[in-house]
Design a protein around this motif. Structure first.
Motif, PDB file in Angstrom:
ATOM      1  N   ASN A  69       0.848  -1.191   0.000  1.00 50.71           N
ATOM      2  CA  ASN A  69       0.000   0.000   0.000  1.00 50.71           C
ATOM      3  C   ASN A  69       0.887   1.245   0.000  1.00 50.71           C
ATOM      4  O   ASN A  69       1.950   1.263   0.631  1.00 50.71           O
ATOM      5  N   PHE A  70       0.446   2.247  -0.742  1.00 50.97           N
ATOM      6  CA  PHE A  70       1.196   3.496  -0.876  1.00 50.97           C
ATOM      7  C   PHE A  70       0.198   4.587  -1.227  1.00 50.97           C
ATOM      8  O   PHE A  70      -1.008   4.332  -1.425  1.00 50.97           O
ATOM      9  N   TYR A  71       0.702   5.817  -1.320  1.00 51.77           N
ATOM     10  CA  TYR A  71      -0.149   6.980  -1.581  1.00 51.77           C
ATOM     11  C   TYR A  71       0.114   7.511  -2.983  1.00 51.77           C
ATOM     12  O   TYR A  71       1.262   7.490  -3.465  1.00 51.77           O
ATOM     13  N   VAL A  72      -0.943   8.000  -3.610  1.00 49.29           N
ATOM     14  CA  VAL A  72      -0.838   8.665  -4.896  1.00 49.29           C
ATOM     15  C   VAL A  72      -1.280  10.112  -4.703  1.00 49.29           C
ATOM     16  O   VAL A  72      -2.231  10.393  -3.984  1.00 49.29           O
ATOM     17  N   LYS A  73      -0.579  11.032  -5.321  1.00 49.20           N
ATOM     18  CA  LYS A  73      -0.787  12.459  -5.133  1.00 49.20           C
ATOM     19  C   LYS A  73      -1.183  13.102  -6.459  1.00 49.20           C
ATOM     20  O   LYS A  73      -0.539  12.846  -7.490  1.00 49.20           O
ATOM     21  N   ALA A  74      -2.259  13.917  -6.437  1.00 47.37           N
ATOM     22  CA  ALA A  74      -2.698  14.685  -7.602  1.00 47.37           C
ATOM     23  C   ALA A  74      -2.502  16.164  -7.282  1.00 47.37           C
ATOM     24  O   ALA A  74      -3.054  16.665  -6.304  1.00 47.37           O
ATOM     25  N   GLU A  75      -1.734  16.894  -8.121  1.00 42.95           N
ATOM     26  CA  GLU A  75      -1.319  18.264  -7.821  1.00 42.95           C
ATOM     27  C   GLU A  75      -1.522  19.151  -9.039  1.00 42.95           C
ATOM     28  O   GLU A  75      -1.276  18.731 -10.180  1.00 42.95           O
ATOM     29  N   ASP A  76      -2.031  20.411  -8.789  1.00 39.46           N
ATOM     30  CA  ASP A  76      -2.178  21.352  -9.900  1.00 39.46           C
ATOM     31  C   ASP A  76      -0.928  22.227 -10.000  1.00 39.46           C
ATOM     32  O   ASP A  76       0.048  22.046  -9.254  1.00 39.46           O
ATOM     33  N   THR A  77      -0.993  23.218 -10.878  1.00 43.00           N
ATOM     34  CA  THR A  77       0.206  24.011 -11.169  1.00 43.00           C
ATOM     35  C   THR A  77       0.611  24.916 -10.014  1.00 43.00           C
ATOM     36  O   THR A  77       1.772  25.344  -9.945  1.00 43.00           O
ATOM     37  N   GLU A  78      -0.301  25.250  -9.118  1.00 49.97           N
ATOM     38  CA  GLU A  78       0.041  26.118  -7.995  1.00 49.97           C
ATOM     39  C   GLU A  78       0.319  25.334  -6.716  1.00 49.97           C
ATOM     40  O   GLU A  78       0.449  25.920  -5.652  1.00 49.97           O
ATOM     41  N   GLY A  79       0.379  24.026  -6.828  1.00 47.80           N
ATOM     42  CA  GLY A  79       0.758  23.217  -5.672  1.00 47.80           C
ATOM     43  C   GLY A  79      -0.400  22.718  -4.816  1.00 47.80           C
ATOM     44  O   GLY A  79      -0.172  22.065  -3.807  1.00 47.80           O
ATOM     45  N   LYS A  80      -1.622  23.006  -5.192  1.00 45.28           N
ATOM     46  CA  LYS A  80      -2.759  22.447  -4.453  1.00 45.28           C
ATOM     47  C   LYS A  80      -2.909  20.990  -4.840  1.00 45.28           C
ATOM     48  O   LYS A  80      -2.848  20.646  -6.034  1.00 45.28           O
ATOM     49  N   TYR A  81      -3.112  20.133  -3.842  1.00 42.48           N
ATOM     50  CA  TYR A  81      -3.092  18.683  -4.116  1.00 42.48           C
ATOM     51  C   TYR A  81      -4.083  17.972  -3.209  1.00 42.48           C
ATOM     52  O   TYR A  81      -4.605  18.541  -2.239  1.00 42.48           O
TER      53      TYR A  81
END
Length: 858
Positions: A544-556
Motif C-alpha cells: 500500500n502506498f499513496y498517490v498524489k494529484a497536484e495542480d500548477t500552484e501546488g494544491k493537491y
C-alpha cells in the motif's frame, strides 16, 4: 359582704321583729357591726347578682330571762318579699332576684301578742355590671355638605348605661376595617368628625355608613369580670356643591389634516362636561396655545377648524392646548392637548436611481469567493419615495439564488443609499455559475396601495484557483498475479480539478514505503510495476502506498492504493524426511506431514491419500490431518499376522500429498510402518501416555500442572501454620520449631502416584536436614556425604512403564518444597537426545517384538 368601692346604693327597707314568750323583760338583738353575717342586719349590703336561694344572714337575738327566741320578717304592704327567715335559727334566705336599678324599700312588721322587739333596718343592694349601654339618638341619618372642612364635627353620639362605677362608664369607637375611612370619633365624648386631611367628595361617594360601638368599662358579674357593648349605624349623606372643574371626555384627542383639505374644513371636535354632576354648569372652549394661527375652535361646540391650506403648513404635527371654563365659576377650568397630524396622500411609488438618473438594471464584474461582509463597491444605487410620513416608508429585499448577498438598509423612510454585502462567500463559485442575477425589490409597508419597484442586479464572476484536484475515490484496490512481468499495468487513478485553464491541469506522483516496486505516469495516472520488479506472493503479498494529484500552484489531494499480489500454485507439497519411518502401536495412529510453500488457500491446502500398500486393505488415512491408522477390525497382532505371511510386521505405504490449487501439484513418499502391540498399560494415565507419545509437550504440561498444584498446597499449609503460631500466646514460633526438631523423626511411605499400588516404591521425606542420596546425575560419579540446601522445585520426570523396569535404570525421585525425596536405587540411566517417554515405549515395543520373533523361530 363588702360594699363595692364604698358606694351605698338605694336600700331595701324592712322591719325585723322577734316574738318572745310572756316575760317581764323584752328580748334584744346583738349588733355585730356592718361587716358581720349575723346580728340585726344593721348596715348589711348585698350584691344584686346574688343567686336566689342563697343564705345571706343569721339573725342573732337573746332573752334576758333565757326564754327561747323566735324570729320573723314583715314587709311593707304591697311590696315583694325578697327574704325569708327561719323562726328558730334566724337564717335569712334570698327568695327573689335583686335588681339595684328598681331601688325598692321593704318594711318589716311584728306579729307577736306578747312582749317583742321590732327593729327597722335597711339592706343595701350593691351594683353588678348587668346593663348594656343604650344609644339615645341612633340609628340616625345625617346630611353633610361635601365642602365641609376636614376635622369638622358632624354628629354627637349619646348613650346611657344604668350601671354604676366602671360598669356605667362608656367609651366609643368606629367598627370599620377600611384604613382609608374618612371619619373618626372621640372615644370619651362620642363626637364624630371628618378626619384631618380627608375631604368628602360627592362625585366619588354620595353615601357613607358608619357603625359606632359603645363599650362600658366592665365590672363583676356572677364572680367574673364582664364587659358589655352595643352598636348602631349612622348614615351620612354627602350633599353636592360647586367644587369640581370641567372634565374632557374621550381623551387623548387625535385629528388629521389631508393635503387636499381646504380652509374652513372641520378637523376635530372636543367635548367636556362640568365635574359637578348634581347641578352642572355650561362650559366654554378656547385654544390656549400651539395653533400658530392655523386652527380655531368654536367656544360652545368645541369644533376645531382649519384656517389655511395644508401645503402652507410648516409642521407635520400640531399639539393644541384647549381650555374649558365652567360659567358658574370661571376659576374652575381644565386643559387638554389635541394632536393634529398633516397626512400626506400616497401618490408616488419608490424609485431606483443610478449615477445618471432612474435605472432598473445594474451590472458588476468581480472575482469569485469575495470575503464575507465585503461591500460590492461597483454598485451605486439610490432609492427614493417622494411621499411623506408613512407613505414614504418601504422595505428593501434582495431575491436571487441562495443567500449569497444581503441588502442594507432593509427599511427606508423617503430616501437611502443601497449597500449590498457578501453573506455567503462559498456560494459565489465560478465553477457553479459564471453569472449571477438578483432582483432588488422596494415595497411600501403601511399603505393600502403597496406601491413597489424592482431593479435587476447582474454579477459576472471571474475564476480563481480555489479548488484542489480531487480523486474519484479515496482509495484504490488492485490485484496482480505474482508471475506478472516487469512493467505490467496495476491500476489507473483519476483526479479532476474544476478550475479553468492551467489551474485545472493535474499531475500524478506516488510515494510511501510500499511504492518502491511501482511507477505512475504523471499525466494519465496509470500505475505499473517497475521494469525490474519480480512479484512473489510467498515473499510479500500486500503493498500500500499513496498517490498524489497536484495542480500548477501546488494544491493537491491524496488517495491510498492497496495492491494485492495474487498467489499462483507454483509449489508442490513436500514431506518431512523424519516422518518416513513410523512405529505403529495397535489402537494408536501415526501421522505424516507435508508442507506447501504457496501463500494462499487453496494453493497451500493439502489432501492426503494412500496410493499403494501391500498387502492391501489394512490402513486408513485422514485426508486433512495425514493420520494413518489401522482398519477398525484390526485390534491385535494375531489379526495382523493372519493378514501377512511375513514374520516381520513391517509395511511400506505409498502416501500422496496433493494441494487444491489449479493446476494441482502432488508429491508421494514411502512410509515404512512397523506394527507392534502395546504393553498392557492400565488406567486413564496409561491411555493418555499412549495417545501422547507423538507429542511430548502434553506430558510436560501435565507434569508442570501437578507441580504447580503441589506448590500451592504447600504455600497454603505454611500460611495456616504461620497464622496458628502467630496467634499463640504460650509458645513462640521459633521455640515451637525447635520442639519439633527434638521429636523422633517419623517416616512416611508414599505410593508413587504414577504406578499401581501393588508395584509402588517407598519414599522417605525428611523435615529439616537432607542426607545425601546416591548420585543420580547422568555421569554416575559418586560423591562424598555432605549437607546441601534443598534444590528449588522442578518438574519430575515421568516414571517408567509399570512392571517392566530393567537393570541399570533408577526409580524416580520426586522433590518437594519442605523436604527432599529420594529413591532407594543407586544408579540411573540418562538420555539426552531423545524424549524419555518415546525412548521407553520404543524400547519396550522392540523388546517384545524380538521375543515374539524368537518364539516364532522355535
Amino acid at each position: 359582704m363588702n360594699i363595692e368601692k364604698g358606694i351605698i346604693f338605694s336600700p331595701l327597707c324592712f322591719l325585723v321583729h322577734v316574738c318572745f314568750a310572756q316575760s317581764d323583760y323584752a328580748p334584744y338583738f346583738y349588733d355585730n357591726g356592718p361587716h358581720s353575717n349575723n346580728g340585726n342586719l344593721a348596715l348589711f349590703s348585698l350584691s344584686e347578682d346574688t343567686p336566689k336561694g342563697t343564705q345571706i344572714y343569721v339573725l342573732n337575738g337573746t332573752d334576758p330571762e333565757g326564754q327561747p327566741v323566735r324570729y320573723g320578717l314583715s314587709f311593707d304592704p304591697g311590696s315583694k318579699e325578697y327574704f325569708r327567715v327561719d323562726p328558730k335559727s334566724g337564717v335569712v334566705t334570698l327568695i327573689e332576684e335583686l335588681d339595684r336599678e328598681v331601688n325598692k324599700q321593704i318594711i318589716i312588721c311584728e306579729h307577736a301578742n306578747t312582749l317583742f322587739v321590732v327593729e327597722k333596718v335597711r339592706v343595701f343592694v350593691m351594683d353588678a355590671n348587668d346593663e348594656r349601654p343604650q344609644f339615645q339618638n341612633m340609628p340616625s341619618i345625617v346630611d353633610v355638605p361635601e365642602n365641609t372642612p376636614s376635622g369638622s364635627s358632624i354628629y354627637k353620639v349619646q348613650t346611657v348605661d344604668r350601671d354604676t362605677g366602671s360598669g356605667g362608664s362608656v367609651t366609643y369607637f368606629l367598627q370599620s376595617n377600611d384604613p382609608n375611612s374618612k371619619f373618626a370619633i372621640d372615644r370619651h365624648s362620642g363626637v364624630l368628625r371628618i378626619k384631618p386631611g380627608e375631604n368628602l367628595d360627592y362625585e366619588r361617594s354620595r353615601t357613607h355608613f358608619v357603625t359606632v360601638v359603645a363599650k362600658d368599662g366592665g365590672g363583676n358579674y356572677n364572680g367574673r369580670v364582664q364587659v358589655m357593648s352595643s352598636s348602631a349605624t349612622l348614615t351620612i349623606n354627602v350633599i353636592d356643591s360647586q367644587d369640581s372643574p370641567p372634565v374632557f371626555v374621550g381623551t387623548p384627542y387625535f385629528g388629521y389634516v389631508y393635503e387636499v383639505s381646504s380652509p374652513g374644513s372641520e378637523i376635530f371636535t372636543v367635548f367636556a362636561k362640568d365635574g359637578d354632576v348634581e347641578n352642572p354648569n355650561p362650559v366654554v372652549y378656547s385654544i390656549e396655545s400651539g395653533s400658530d394661527g392655523v386652527f380655531g375652535i368654536n367656544k360652545t361646540s368645541g369644533c376645531i377648524t382649519l384656517f389655511a391650506y395644508p401645503a402652507h403648513l410648516r409642521r407635520e404635527i400640531f399639539n393644541i392646548k384647549v381650555k374649558v371654563n365652567a360659567e358658574g365659576n370661571l376659576m374652575d377650568f381644565s386643559v387638554t392637548t389635541v394632536t393634529i397630524r398633516v397626512v400626506d396622500l400616497n401618490n408616488h411609488p419608490p424609485t431606483f436611481y443610478g449615477e445618471s438618473g432612474p435605472q432598473n438594471m445594474f451590472e458588476l464584474t468581480m472575482y469569485e469567493h469575495p470575503p464575507e461582509g465585503e461591500i460590492l463597491r461597483g454598485l451605486k444605487i439610490t432609492v427614493n419615495d417622494s411621499d411623506q410620513g408613512a407613505n414614504a416608508k418601504f422595505n428593501l429585499r434582495l431575491v436571487g439564488p441562495g443567500r449569497m448577498l444581503r441588502v442594507v438598509p432593509q427599511t427606508v423612510l423617503n430616501e437611502a443609499q443601497v449597500t449590498i454585502l457578501v453573506e455567503d462567500s462559498a456560494a459565489i463559485d465560478y465553477e457553479k455559475s459564471q453569472s449571477l442575477t438578483f432582483k432588488l425589490l422596494a415595497v411600501e409597508i403601511d399603505t393600502p396601495e403597496r406601491f413597489s419597484a424592482t431593479a435587476d442586479i447582474v454579477i459576472n464572476l471571474l475564476d480563481t484557483n480555489d479548488n484542489a484536484p480531487k480523486f474519484s475515490s479515496d482509495f484504490y484496490i488492485a490485484r496482480i498475479p505474482e508471475n506478472s512481468p516487469g512493467g505490467s499495468n496495476v491500476v489507473s487513478v483519476t483526479a479532476t480539478d474544476p478550475d479553468s485553464g492551467l489551474w485545472g491541469v493535474v499531475k500524478y506522483s506516488i510515494y510511501g514505503s510500499g511504492s518502491d516496486l511501482f511507477l505512475i505516469q504523471s499525466d494519465s495516472g496509470i500505475i505499473y510495476t517497475q521494469p525490474w520488479a519480480s512479484l512473489d506472493a510467498e515473499v510479500k503479498s500486500k503493498y500500500n502506498f499513496y498517490v498524489k494529484a497536484e495542480d500548477t500552484e501546488g494544491k493537491y489531494s491524496l488517495a491510498e492504493v492497496f495492491v494485492t499480489v495474487l498467489d499462483l500454485n507454483d509449489h508442490s507439497p513436500e514431506f518431512n524426511e523424519n516422518s518416513l519411518e513410523k512405529t505403529m502401536v495397535i489402537g494408536a495412529p501415526v501421522k505424516v506431514e507435508a508442507v506447501d510453500d504457496d501463500a494462499e488457500e487453496p494453493n497451500n491446502v493439502i489432501e492426503y491419500s494412500i496410493m499403494k500398500v501391500e498387502p492391501d486393505n489394512i490402513f486408513d488415512i485422514n485426508a486433512e490431518t495425514g493420520e494413518i491408522k489401522l482398519k477398525p477390525y484390526i485390534k491385535s497382532m494375531d489379526i495382523v499376522q493372519n493378514i501377512t505371511n511375513q514374520k516381520e510386521c513391517t509395511w511400506s505405504v505409498v502416501v500422496q500429498a496433493r494441494d487444491r490449487g489449479s493446476p494441482s501439484f502432488s508429491t508421494t513418499t514411502v512410509v515404512k510402518i512397523d506394527i507392534t502391540e502395546a504393553t498392557q498399560l492400565r488406567g486413564p494415565f496409561a491411555s493418555f501416555l499412549m495417545q501422547s507419545r507423538e507429542n511430548p509437550m502434553q506430558i510436560l504440561g501435565l507434569i508442570s500442572g501437578v507441580i504447580i498444584v503441589m506448590v500451592v498446597v504447600t504455600v497454603l499449609i505454611s500460611t495456616v501454620m504461620f497464622m496458628r503460631t502467630k496467634n499463640s500466646n504460650k509458645i513462640l514460633p521459633s521455640r515451637r520449631i525447635i520442639r519439633r526438631r527434638a521429636k523422633h523423626r517419623k517416616q512416611w511411605n508414599f505410593q508413587n502416584p504414577f504406578k499401581p499400588q501393588n508395584n509402588g516404591e517407598n519414599f522417605m521425606m525428611k523435615e529439616s536436614e537432607v542426607p545425601l542420596a546416591e548420585n543420580i546425575n547422568c555421569n554416575n560419579n559418586s560423591v562424598g556425604t555432605r549437607w546441601s540446601p534443598p534444590a528449588p522445585p522442578r518438574a519430575p520426570l515421568p516414571p517408567p512403564l509399570p512392571g517392566h523396569s530393567r537393570s541399570g535404570e533408577c526409580l524416580w525421585a520426586v522433590p518437594t518444597v519442605s523436604a527432599s525425596v529420594a529413591s532407594k536405587s543407586k544408579k540411573r540411566s540418562c538420555r539426552h537426545k531423545e524424549n524419555p517417554i518415546n525412548t521407553a515405549l520404543v524400547s519396550e515395543l522392540k523388546l517384545k517384538l524380538e521375543q515374539k520373533k524368537i518364539t516364532n523361530r522355535y
